[in-house]
Each structure stands twice: as structure tokens, then as C-alpha cells.
Design an enzyme around this catalytic site. Structure first.
Site, mmCIF file in Angstrom:
data_model
loop_
_atom_site.group_PDB
_atom_site.id
_atom_site.type_symbol
_atom_site.label_atom_id
_atom_site.label_comp_id
_atom_site.label_asym_id
_atom_site.label_seq_id
_atom_site.Cartn_x
_atom_site.Cartn_y
_atom_site.Cartn_z
ATOM 1 N N ASP A 152 -6.310 -7.019 4.184
ATOM 2 C CA ASP A 152 -7.456 -6.337 3.575
ATOM 3 C C ASP A 152 -8.410 -7.374 2.989
ATOM 4 O O ASP A 152 -9.617 -7.361 3.233
ATOM 5 C CB ASP A 152 -6.946 -5.383 2.483
ATOM 6 N N ASP A 190 -12.201 -9.019 4.700
ATOM 7 C CA ASP A 190 -13.512 -8.972 4.020
ATOM 8 C C ASP A 190 -14.100 -10.377 3.953
ATOM 9 O O ASP A 190 -15.298 -10.582 4.170
ATOM 10 C CB ASP A 190 -13.367 -8.441 2.582
ATOM 11 N N LYS A 201 3.068 -15.337 1.796
ATOM 12 C CA LYS A 201 3.231 -16.026 0.507
ATOM 13 C C LYS A 201 4.725 -16.298 0.341
ATOM 14 O O LYS A 201 5.371 -15.868 -0.625
ATOM 15 C CB LYS A 201 2.655 -15.135 -0.619
ATOM 16 N N TYR A 233 0.822 -1.219 0.000
ATOM 17 C CA TYR A 233 0.000 0.000 0.000
ATOM 18 C C TYR A 233 0.852 1.264 0.000
ATOM 19 O O TYR A 233 0.416 2.318 -0.445
ATOM 20 C CB TYR A 233 -0.899 0.034 1.243
ATOM 21 N N ASP A 280 -3.146 -18.216 -0.067
ATOM 22 C CA ASP A 280 -4.181 -18.898 -0.864
ATOM 23 C C ASP A 280 -4.829 -20.011 -0.045
ATOM 24 O O ASP A 280 -6.050 -20.173 -0.033
ATOM 25 C CB ASP A 280 -3.601 -19.420 -2.196
HETATM 26 C C1 IPM Z 1 -10.233 -1.241 4.270
HETATM 27 C C2 IPM Z 1 -10.508 -0.604 2.941
HETATM 28 C C3 IPM Z 1 -9.366 0.323 2.593
HETATM 29 C C4 IPM Z 1 -8.123 -0.534 2.505
HETATM 30 C C5 IPM Z 1 -9.556 1.144 1.325
HETATM 31 C C6 IPM Z 1 -10.818 1.953 1.343
HETATM 32 C C7 IPM Z 1 -8.364 2.020 1.051
HETATM 33 O O1 IPM Z 1 -10.730 -1.573 1.974
HETATM 34 O O2 IPM Z 1 -10.061 -0.501 5.264
HETATM 35 O O3 IPM Z 1 -10.199 -2.469 4.329
HETATM 36 O O4 IPM Z 1 -7.863 -1.155 1.474
HETATM 37 O O5 IPM Z 1 -7.391 -0.573 3.484
HETATM 38 MG MG MG Z 2 -10.867 -3.544 2.752
#
Ligand code: IPM
Ligand code: MG
Length: 360
Positions: free
Chosen positions: A248, A252, A192, A141, A224
Site C-alpha cells: 500500500d 503510493d 521487514k 489488514y 525501509d
Molecule cells: C489502496 C487504498 C486502500 C488500501 C484503502 C482505501 C483501504 O489505499 O487501495 O491502496 O489501503 O488498500
Molecule cells: Mg493505498
């Protein structure tokens, strides 16, 4: 002790969900006379509109001065086509980096009341309680060099870099181990290392740190495989520690095991416990302004704030309990709606949590 909180509602559903979280914070403030002082400012697209950039220096200065930041979400189609370096997301990355918030805690806890909202069978997720510790200020990032360049053959090429220094790996690994100590003493480090040098170093340093934590059972997993194991047998995990991008993605994924990303809070901490607290989900522009978003992730983020920055576990527990009681009553926002429950709006959900909280 000063107790200043900077509130950055941001974009999309941000303002709606933050408004509910503040109601909850006010109840706690009154109940325990904590004297919180709230300051509000803009971040993301809202800040682009107000200041011409997604995080103004004056806002950052306030963020540095306060004890904690409560953030909604950033981004939306309105700002998708603006210049890359003033995109709303840049504001988020800048504040994380400038405040040194390297440790991102993302719990994925399944409220028993929501077992049927998960896309996995209830038996696989019942009692699920995973903590993802995501490195937040390094890796791909932020790595340089990065950009889009034109090659000799005239083609454009996008490129990024994934660097991790030993100290960056060590400090996030330590957070992973410390968190594991407070829980079931199992830590899985995800990388990885079969492909990337930065992951090889990651693994080496995590193994080094492990010697300081003999009571924690450490395992390593390729990302993975981790993605696969998260849906195959999610309850095998206790704490997962991983880099910025893998964290990240996996957070999710883990969130969906719990039924809805709308339930998951997060804390981003610096070396001293100062923190920024935000829901794990995004700004959901498609449902913004409709009063239908789920405010619970933001409300639960306030609980994390009370626990980690203000060291007030009692009030944090109370908020979590009030959320549980609200779900017990069958109240659901659209994202976690299931048969036999009552669908409620964002504000009705916030009010219901406040009502439960006042009874406790
Ligand atoms: C998160 C989001 C952010 C990230 C984005 C909005 C930059 O997806 O906080 O998980 O990738 O960190
Ligand atoms: Mg995110």
C-alpha cells in the site's frame, strides 16, 4: 464466453472518472464486438447511503457472478465519523477478500511525455517501468485479533495482528516470479525480516519458490531501505513483491515517481484471472464533482481488465497507445499539468482518448 462487468463508481471523483473509462470501454466493445454487459451498483459511502452498509450482500452476489469489476474509489469526509465497521473502506476490503483477489498488480510506468511532472530529476525516472505486486487479502489488514481495548490501567490500546500463512506467501510469490518472467526477470521481495517473524517466514517461502524460477534474479530488501532506494535509484527495480501494508505504502510512493498518482491503474486478481480493476489513487473528495480529476488511471485500468481477465491484449495495447497519443498532443489534467501544455477537464481528457482510439 459471458462478459459481464460490474461497475462500482463509488465516492468522490469515482463516478466522474469511471464515466470516462466506460466511454473508452464502449469504443472497444463496438470495435471488436465483444458484447460486454455492464451492470452498475454502489460501494463505499455511496452504498452506506443507499443500503446502510459499504458493500451490500446483493452487490457482493453480483460481483461474484460477473467476470470483472470496474471500481472508481471509495471514501470521503461525509463518512469519516460513522461507525468503524461500516466505513467506506470496509466495503473495499470486503470485496477484495470475498472475491479472493489476493494479487494486486500496480504498475508504475513513466510516460516519457510526463518526465517533467515527476518530483525526481528526469534522468532518474526516464524510462521507469516498475511493477509492484502487492498481497491484497492477508496480513495486517485482515489479521485477528484486532480492535481497541481498555487496559487494566484504564488506558485504551489499539492493536492489530500481521499473520501470513505459507500458502498465502507462496501464491503471491509465484505471481511475483511469473510477472518477472514476462518482464526483465528481476524480482525484489520486500519485507521487514530483521524485526518481524511474519517477514522471516515470508523470506523463507519466497526463497523456496525461487527454486522453481531459476531464470529470475531474486533479491530481498527491508522495507525501509526499499522506500529509500525507490527515490534514490528507482530504475534498479523491475518487479517488487511485498505484503499488503508495505505494498500500500510503496505503491503510493512509486506512483509519485511517475508524476502523478492519477496515471496509475491497478488489477486485483484471484487464482483464475477474475479481477477487479481500479485506479491506484483514492476518491480525492477535495476535487470531486469539479470535472478536473485525471481519468487516465481508470482508463488504463480498463486496459488491464482487457489484458488480464478478457485475454484481449490487442485492445489493451490500443488503449495504452491512445493514452500516449493524447499526452503527445499536450493535453493535461491539472495534476499532470506542465508549461506549454493545455489544461483539460476530466471529460475532455476522456473524449480525447476516445477520439485517438477511434483513429487507431
Ligand atoms: C489502496 C487504498 C486502500 C488500501 C484503502 C482505501 C483501504 O489505499 O487501495 O491502496 O489501503 O488498500
Ligand atoms: Mg493505498
Amino acid at each position: 464466453m459471458s462478459k459481464k462487468i460490474l461497475v462500482l463508481p463509488g465516492d468522490g471523483i469515482g463516478p466522474e472518472i469511471v464515466a470516462e473509462a466506460i466511454k473508452v470501454l464502449q469504443v472497444i466493445n463496438d470495435k471488436y464486438t465483444l458484447n460486454f454487459e455492464l451492470i452498475e451498483d454502489a460501494i463505499g459511502g455511496a452504498a452506506v447511503d443507499r443500503y446502510g452498509e459499504p458493500l451490500a450482500d446483493s452487490t457482493l452476489a453480483k460481483a461474484k457472478e460477473v467476470d470483472a469489476v470496474l471500481l472508481g474509489a471509495v471514501g470521503g469526509p461525509k463518512w469519516d465519523t460513522i461507525e468503524r465497521n461500516i466505513r467506506p473502506e470496509r466495503g473495499l476490503l470486503k470485496i477484495r477478500s470475498a472475491l479472493g483477489l489476493f494479487a494486486n498488480l500496480r504498475p508504475a510506468i513513466l510516460y516519457p511525455q510526463l518526465a517533467s511532472a515527476s518530483s525526481l530529476k528526469a534522468e532518474f525516472v526516464a524510462g521507469l517501468d516498475i511493477l509492484i505486486v502487492r498481497e491484497l487479502t492477508g496480513g495486517i489488514y485482515f489479521g485477528e485479533p484486532r480492535g481497541i481495548r481498555t487496559l487494566e490501567n484504564g488506558q485504551r490500546q489499539g492493536y492489530n495482528t500481521l499473520p501470513y500463512s505459507e500458502s498465502e506467501i507462496r501464491r503471491i510469490a509465484q505471481v511475483g516470479f511469473e510477472m518477472a518472467l514476462l518482464r526483465n526477470k528481476k524480482l525484489c521481495s520486500v519485507d521487514k525480516a530483521n524485526v518481524m517473524e511474519s517477514s522471516q517466514l515470508w523470506r523463507e517461502i519466497v526463497n523456496e519458490v525461487a527454486r522453481e524460477y531459476p531464470s529470475v534474479e531474486l533479491s530481498h530488501m527491508y522495507v525501509d531501505n526499499a522506500a529509500m532506494q525507490l527515490v534514490r535509484l528507482p530504475k534498479q527495480f523491475d518487479v517488487i513483491v511485498t505484503d499488503n501494508m508495505f505494498g500500500d505504502i510503496l505503491s503510493d510512493q512509486a506512483s509519485m515517481l511517475t508524476g502523478s498518482i492519477g496515471m496509475l491503474p491497478s488489477a486485483s486478481l484471484d487464482e483464475n484471472g477474475k479481477g477487479m480493476y481500479e485506479p491506484s489513487h483514492g476518491s480525492a473528495p477535495d476535487i470531486a464533482g469539479k470535472n478536473i480529476a485525471n481519468p487516465l488511471a481508470t482508463i488504463l485500468s480498463v486496459a488491464m481488465m482487457l489484458r488480464y481477465t478478457f485475454k484481449h491484449p490487442e485492445s489493451a495495447n490500443l488503449i495504452e497507445k491512445a493514452v500516449g497519443l493524447t499526452l503527445d498532443k499536450g493535453l493535461r489534467t491539472a495534476d499532470i499539468m506542465s508549461m506549454g501544455c493545455e489544461k483539460v477537464s476530466t471529460s475532455a481528457m476522456g473524449n480525447a482518448v476516445v477520439a485517438e482510439l477511434k483513429k487507431l
